[in-house]
Structure formats: C-alpha cells, structure tokens
Design an enzyme around this catalytic site. Structure first.
Site, PDB file in Angstrom:
ATOM      1  N   ASP A   1      -2.135   8.686   7.675  1.00 56.81           N
ATOM      2  CA  ASP A   1      -1.361   7.614   7.056  1.00 56.81           C
ATOM      3  C   ASP A   1       0.006   8.090   6.593  1.00 56.81           C
ATOM      4  O   ASP A   1       0.914   7.282   6.424  1.00 56.81           O
ATOM      5  CB  ASP A   1      -2.137   7.016   5.881  1.00 56.81           C
ATOM      6  CG  ASP A   1      -3.276   6.131   6.355  1.00 56.81           C
ATOM      7  OD1 ASP A   1      -3.099   4.904   6.365  1.00 56.81           O
ATOM      8  OD2 ASP A   1      -4.331   6.672   6.741  1.00 56.81           O
TER       9      ASP A   1
ATOM     10  N   ARG B   1       0.870  -1.184   0.000  1.00 51.90           N
ATOM     11  CA  ARG B   1       0.000   0.000   0.000  1.00 51.90           C
ATOM     12  C   ARG B   1       0.901   1.226   0.000  1.00 51.90           C
ATOM     13  O   ARG B   1       1.733   1.378   0.899  1.00 51.90           O
ATOM     14  CB  ARG B   1      -0.943   0.014   1.210  1.00 51.90           C
ATOM     15  CG  ARG B   1      -1.961  -1.122   1.195  1.00 51.90           C
ATOM     16  CD  ARG B   1      -3.071  -0.897   2.206  1.00 51.90           C
ATOM     17  NE  ARG B   1      -3.945   0.204   1.777  1.00 51.90           N
ATOM     18  CZ  ARG B   1      -4.842   0.776   2.583  1.00 51.90           C
ATOM     19  NH1 ARG B   1      -4.944   0.382   3.839  1.00 51.90           N
ATOM     20  NH2 ARG B   1      -5.606   1.745   2.132  1.00 51.90           N
TER      21      ARG B   1
ATOM     22  N   ASN C   1      -4.911  11.342   4.923  1.00 50.66           N
ATOM     23  CA  ASN C   1      -5.757  10.474   5.730  1.00 50.66           C
ATOM     24  C   ASN C   1      -6.906   9.989   4.848  1.00 50.66           C
ATOM     25  O   ASN C   1      -7.055  10.407   3.699  1.00 50.66           O
ATOM     26  CB  ASN C   1      -6.281  11.229   6.959  1.00 50.66           C
ATOM     27  CG  ASN C   1      -6.906  10.288   7.979  1.00 50.66           C
ATOM     28  OD1 ASN C   1      -6.273   9.326   8.417  1.00 50.66           O
ATOM     29  ND2 ASN C   1      -8.140  10.537   8.363  1.00 50.66           N
TER      30      ASN C   1
END
Length: 383
Positions: A253, A98, A263
């Site tokens: 994140d 990711r 985020n």
C-alpha cells in the site's frame, strides 16, 4: 445525492464485473464499484453519485486495494467536476479517506491537476471536467498495462529463483483484479504461473482483521480454477516448518524511499518467517505505490481500524439484540479493547525483491529504488 445498489449480471466472473467503472446514464455520470464488502456471497454493484458516497465506500472497504484506490480517487475528482461540486473540497476528502495507501492521493492529485490546468487554460468548467475524466481513464489504462507487466516480470523472477516450476506460493490479503485496473499485483504473478502450468499450490492467508484473503483472494482463485488452500494467519509458520512454501508474494500500500513496505497487517511476520526458512519474500506493486517523500518505514502512517472488526463477526443477516457498535455477533466480552492496525511495515532487509512494471529491485536499497523511479515518466508526472 443518495447512493443506490443494483444487482450485477448473472454470469458474474470478476473480469466481467470490473472492480470499478465509469458510467453515464441519462440522469448523470456515476462511478460504479463492485462492492467488495458483499463478496463472496453476492456480486453487487454500488453506484456512487458524488464524492461523499465514494469516500464512504473507500472507508468501508467497498472498494480497497492500493492501485484501484488511486483509480477511484481520480474518478472521484472527475465525478465531482462533472456534477458541478467543489473539486478541491472533493479532492481533499478523497485523499484523506485512507491514510496509508499512497496511490489514493496520487490518483486524486493527477485528476485534480488536469482539472486545474484545463480550467486555467480555457476557463470552461465542462472542458475542465473532461480533462479530469481523461486523466482518470488514462490512469485506469496504465494500471491495467502495469498489471500485465508485473505478472510477466514476477513470473520470470520466480522461475529464476525457483527453476523447474511447481511453485508453492503463499500470499497475504488480496491483490487480484479486485484491486486493479488489470489482473492485480502479486495475485497476477500467481495467476500467470497457474496459466503457464507452473503453480502447484496457492496458499491463501485468511488475513485478519477483515478476512480479505478468505473472502476475496479465495474468491478470485476459485473463479480462475487455481489450486488453492486457505489457512489461518497463524498457521503460516507450520507451513514453513514443513517445507511447504517456495515463495511469498504480497502487494503493498506504500513503499518508502528506503524500500520499507507497508502492507496488510501480518505481512511483517511472514517476512521474518521467510528469512528464517530461506524462502524468497517478494513484493509486487506498481511504481505509483512508491512514495519517495516518505523516507523510511517509521514515517508511514498506519491506519487503525475499529476494534469491533476484531471483537465481532459480521453477520448482517442475523439480528442481534443491542448490536452496537458494529452490528455483528460478539466474539469477546463487551467492552473489550482491540488493537487493530490495518497494516504493518516490513524493513527492506527482509524483502528479497520488489517487482514493478518497470523492473525488479534486488537487493532492495534506497539507491536502486530511486534509480528505477527516475526511469519512469509515470512517476515523475505524479511527484
């Protein structure tokens, strides 16, 4: 090696079913995840026996949330080492699973560096695997400690900004124990307010596209006996207009060196609403989420999710004829294209404060963020 599912215990509160744990059954070490795609309907553990299974678990969001992704990445390297797979190949696959969440790559690098250092020192593969596992366990422990500190510091900031208690907090996505070695980031602050008798209401955005607020934050709030109300993402504006929101608390994140915050998508509109309505917009994240190598928000790679997450409703128990590509119930005409970014980016001028385990930054500037990171040995270890 194939993965397998095992049922959890009967009394399945989140604190008793950790989001992630290392286990060593007779057949070999495994990484066990609480499968977040099955919540809230089922509390089921997913057993990962190798790095490819863990990569798929990360991509499918069986495990998700920035801090716990870092922990998972570190354990994934340790798992590859312990089972005799190529550690560098595993590390590369894990780090790229990711792209937006910087913690994942940080955790991978930390365990990989420990493995390489011990292998260079002793030449012993078993000892090198043990070093990788030790690094993962240390990161896991540090994240739990950071969670407790963020909760304490975040509540102190709330009380400073909003004296008198009775906080009505709006939160987005999921930032509790499911994303952490401890009790989370932003959710941990709300939980601390609840335990102190100073939380009046937790407003929970459902959080598109994967409803992680509705499925996961509501699940954690209910488990902890918190007063909470679920709302659709596009209902937040009416809450602000009615004066029902005292503060917005979100996680992150990735935080760029200038203080831009990536985020879950929908965070940026909340920041705009909060600024217009003079409501504090507070980001709670460990320093491992700060990426000083990313200079600004425009440099953050935003993950694009499959369109079917928007055009379909997931209903795995219901067979649907020709159920491609996601296997859910269609919500839009076949062939509809969907814009489905997983994250958006909030510029630093819309962020009231960033709360970390080492302290808070307010106002949010590149200089203040760099100074805070420089004081933390944990950050310098990962750079």
């Amino acid at each position: 090696m194939a993965d397998q599912y095992v049922q959890s215990g009967e009394d399945g509160r989140p604190k008793e079913i950790p989001a992630i744990r290392w286990d060593e059954p007779p057949e070999g070490p495994v990484l066990v995840l609480l499968d977040q795609t099955r919540l809230p309907a089922e509390e089921v553990e997913l057993v990962c026996t190798d790095a490819p299974v863990l990569v798929e678990a990360i991509r499918s969001l069986a495990v998700r949330g920035a801090p716990v992704l870092g922990i998972a990445g570190a354990y994934g390297v340790a798992l590859a080492a312990a089972r005799g797979f190529d550690v560098d190949d595993a590390a590369e696959a894990l780090a790229g699973a990711r792209p937006t969440a910087v913690n994942l790559a940080v955790g991978v690098r930390r365990a990989q560096s420990a493995y390489r250092a011990e292998l260079a020192r002793s030449g012993d593969l078993e000892q090198a695997a043990g070093a990788a596992l030790g690094a993962a366990r240390a990161l896991h422990k540090e994240d739990a400690e950071a969670s407790a500190l963020m909760a304490e510091r975040g509540l102190a900031l709330l009380d400073e900004l909003l004296p008198g208690g009775g906080h009505r907090i709006l939160t987005h996505c999921n930032t509790g124990a499911l994303v952490s070695g401890g009790e989370g980031t932003a959710f941990a602050v709300a939980l601390a307010a609840h335990r102190a008798g100073r939380l009046r209401r937790l407003w929970v955005d459902e959080t598109r596209p994967l409803l992680q607020g509705a499925r996961l934050t509501a699940y954690e709030a209910a488990r902890n006996g918190m007063a909470y109300t679920l709302l659709t993402d596009n209902a937040a504006g009416s809450l602000f207009a009615a004066g029902e929101v005292d503060a917005v608390l979100i996680g992150a994140d990735r935080i760029a060196s200038d203080g831009s915050v990536a985020n879950k998508v929908g965070s940026y509109p909340l920041a705009v609403l909060a600024r217009y309505h003079h409501v504090p917009f507070i980001v709670v994240a460990p320093l491992t989420t700060v990426d000083l190598d990313t200079v600004d928000g425009a440099s953050i790679e935003v993950e694009q999710r499959p369109g079917f997450e928007v055009t379909e409703i997931a209903a795995p128990q219901v067979p649907v004829a020709g159920g491609e590509p996601g296997g859910g119930i269609p919500m839009a005409p076949l062939g509809t294209q969907a814009y489905n970014p997983a994250f958006d980016v909030t510029p630093p001028e819309l962020v009231t404060a960033i709360v970390t385990e080492e302290g808070a930054v307010a106002p949010v500037t590149a200089e203040a963020l760099a100074e805070l990171c420089a004081r933390s040995p944990r950050v310098t270890e990962t750079l």
